[in-house]
Enzyme design. Structure first.
Site, PDB file in Angstrom:
ATOM      1  N   TRP A 192       0.816  -1.219   0.000  1.00  0.00           N
ATOM      2  CA  TRP A 192       0.000   0.000   0.000  1.00  0.00           C
ATOM      3  C   TRP A 192       0.846   1.263   0.000  1.00  0.00           C
ATOM      4  CZ3 TRP A 192      -4.476  -0.122  -1.983  1.00  0.00           C
ATOM      5  CH2 TRP A 192      -5.261  -1.271  -1.872  1.00  0.00           C
ATOM      6  N   ASP A 249      -1.753   6.973   6.065  1.00  0.00           N
ATOM      7  CA  ASP A 249      -2.882   6.193   5.572  1.00  0.00           C
ATOM      8  C   ASP A 249      -3.260   5.221   6.683  1.00  0.00           C
ATOM      9  OD1 ASP A 249      -4.649   4.492   4.337  1.00  0.00           O
ATOM     10  OD2 ASP A 249      -3.226   3.713   2.856  1.00  0.00           O
ATOM     11  N   LYS A 302     -13.278  -0.848   5.765  1.00  0.00           N
ATOM     12  CA  LYS A 302     -12.650  -1.870   6.616  1.00  0.00           C
ATOM     13  C   LYS A 302     -13.052  -1.709   8.082  1.00  0.00           C
ATOM     14  CE  LYS A 302      -9.221  -2.374   3.132  1.00  0.00           C
ATOM     15  NZ  LYS A 302      -8.108  -1.722   2.470  1.00  0.00           N
TER      16      LYS A 302
HETATM   17  C1  LIG Z   1      -7.657  -1.073   1.394  1.00  0.00           C
HETATM   18  C2  LIG Z   1      -6.566  -0.089   1.538  1.00  0.00           C
HETATM   19  C3  LIG Z   1      -6.447   1.028   0.693  1.00  0.00           C
HETATM   20  C4  LIG Z   1      -7.284   1.233  -0.535  1.00  0.00           C
HETATM   21  O1  LIG Z   1      -8.565   1.544  -0.302  1.00  0.00           O
HETATM   22  P1  LIG Z   1      -9.566   1.732  -1.540  1.00  0.00           P
HETATM   23  O2  LIG Z   1     -10.725   2.328  -0.848  1.00  0.00           O
HETATM   24  O3  LIG Z   1      -9.809   0.397  -2.141  1.00  0.00           O
HETATM   25  O4  LIG Z   1      -8.943   2.667  -2.505  1.00  0.00           O
HETATM   26  C5  LIG Z   1      -5.445   1.947   0.955  1.00  0.00           C
HETATM   27  N1  LIG Z   1      -4.609   1.777   1.960  1.00  0.00           N
HETATM   28  C6  LIG Z   1      -4.670   0.715   2.781  1.00  0.00           C
HETATM   29  C7  LIG Z   1      -3.703   0.574   3.897  1.00  0.00           C
HETATM   30  C8  LIG Z   1      -5.648  -0.257   2.585  1.00  0.00           C
HETATM   31  O5  LIG Z   1      -5.718  -1.327   3.396  1.00  0.00           O
END
Ligand SMILES: *Cc1c(COP(=O)(O)O)cnc(C)c1O
Length: 372
Positions: A108, A178, A202
């Site tokens: 990521w 992030d 998530k």
């Molecule tokens: C799932 C995830 C993303 C991406 O998210 P999307 O909404 O699919 O763009 C970005 N960073 C991390 C750490 C993730 O687990």
């Protein structure tokens, strides 16, 4: 409360979109066709209606309360998920030609760096490892002092690597992180950050929505090429209603945030995350190599337990049998990401501790029945 959605119960370990608390789904079900006294569904109402205004305001209020967000930070709701923010951050926090720093700890953070490279000069502060199994200590990072910000990924969802010591802010360089896969799973000192980004599917709702928490002095200097829907200044000036936002996702996020608050807030989410992951890692560590987690124990993820069955690189036959047996127990989403293989158990905020206990029991039983 028991989960009565299905008989028998399905253990949902999906990595995202992920399990939503049963209580949240019940409220959404009750309000699905007619939202309270409006006579229409949330999906059918204007984003400028009194009802929707209250929903988005409540979502922001709850988030501010849960994370104790200081007043000089803005909360923005945007389309495009976490990935959209990989573009938004470089387009809002730096100008063409600027250098920015990225700590690469897995898939990521590398994706975020690649996206930023379309607009800026990216300095990767970590050295490229053969395999992602730990986080290189911050004292070894090669941070360019001219960098406009320092970006990192708090939890690498695919590799199962998570910072257990917060990154120390560098004076004068906004720290950006992030938090998509460990958002609201523990308290965070927001004032250490320039910006926090997270997709909600998530830990805080459903797909289609990103949340940005950004210090107000960083808003308002976008690159001229920045698309309006990625522009923090535009989003902020219009209170996230510049164009039609993901109204239903914002509604689901509000319900999820209320649920987190009712459960006891972020301390309670952190307590559960620790218990759940310890249950799994304890069995792995006591398995004499039957199960192998290659991640440095100091950086193991509390939300994604990634491991192999039958040895460090996995035994294909055993892993196949593992997945078959897991499916018979109604476990969903336990197959590891295709780039790393093996098994991954994702346990986000909605995952009951009981479900991790059931996995731990299954791990012991499977080992007993399949040890050579
Ligand atoms: C799932 C995830 C993303 C991406 O998210 P999307 O909404 O699919 O763009 C970005 N960073 C991390 C750490 C993730 O687990």
């Amino acid at each position: 409360m028991s989960d009565e959605r299905q008989h028998p119960y399905t253990y949902n370990f999906n990595a995202g979109p992920a399990k939503v608390p049963q209580e949240v789904l019940r409220i959404a079900q009750d309000e699905f066709i007619y939202y309270r006294n409006s006579g229409i569904s949330v999906m059918e109402m204007s984003h400028r209606s009194v009802e929707f205004e209250a929903i988005i305001n409540d979502a922001e209020k709850l988030l501010r309360e849960l994370l104790n967000i200081p007043e000089n930070y803005k909360v923005l709701f945007a389309h495009g998920g976490g990935t959209g923010q990989f573009a938004s951050i470089p387009l809002n926090l730096a100008q063409a030609g600027d250098v920015v720093n990225y700590a690469i700890t897995g898939t990521w953070s590398e994706k975020a760096a690649k996206e930023a490279e379309k607009y800026l000069k990216v300095n990767r502060v970590t050295t490229k490892p053969e395999k992602f199994i730990t986080i290189q200590p911050q004292s070894t990072w090669n941070i360019d002092p001219a960098g406009k910000y320092l970006f990192y990924t708090d939890n690498e969802t695919i590799h199962g690597i998570e910072y257990q010591v917060p990154v120390t802010p560098v004076p004068g360089m906004p720290l950006v992180f992030d938090m998509t896969s460990n958002f609201l799973t523990r308290p965070v000192n927001v004032s250490n950050y320039g910006a926090i980004i997270a997709g909600t599917q998530k830990n805080a709702g459903v797909a289609g929505l990103a949340i940005i928490i950004v210090r107000d002095d960083l808003i308002g200097k976008p690159q001229t090429i920045c698309p309006s829907i990625l522009d923090y200044k535009v989003l902020n000036a219009n209170r996230s209603l510049y164009n039609t936002p993901a109204t239903y996702s914002i509604y689901m996020c509000k319900l999820y945030l209320q649920w987190i608050k009712d459960q006891g807030g972020l301390e309670e989410m952190a307590r559960r995350a620790k218990i759940r992951s310890s249950l799994i890692y304890n069995v792995i560590d006591q398995s004499n190599g039957f199960y192998v987690n290659v991640i440095d124990p100091a950086t193991r993820s509390r939300v994604n337990a990634v491991f192999r069955v039958g040895g460090p690189t996995g035994d294909a036959e055993l892993e196949k049998r593992f997945l078959e047996e897991a499916a018979k127990r109604n476990f969903v989403g336990v197959k590891g990401h295709r780039s790393v293989g093996g098994i991954r158990i994702s346990m986000f905020n909605a995952c009951p501790v009981k479900d991790a206990e059931v996995v731990a029991e299954f791990l012991k039983e499977f080992m007993k029945n399949n040890q050579k």
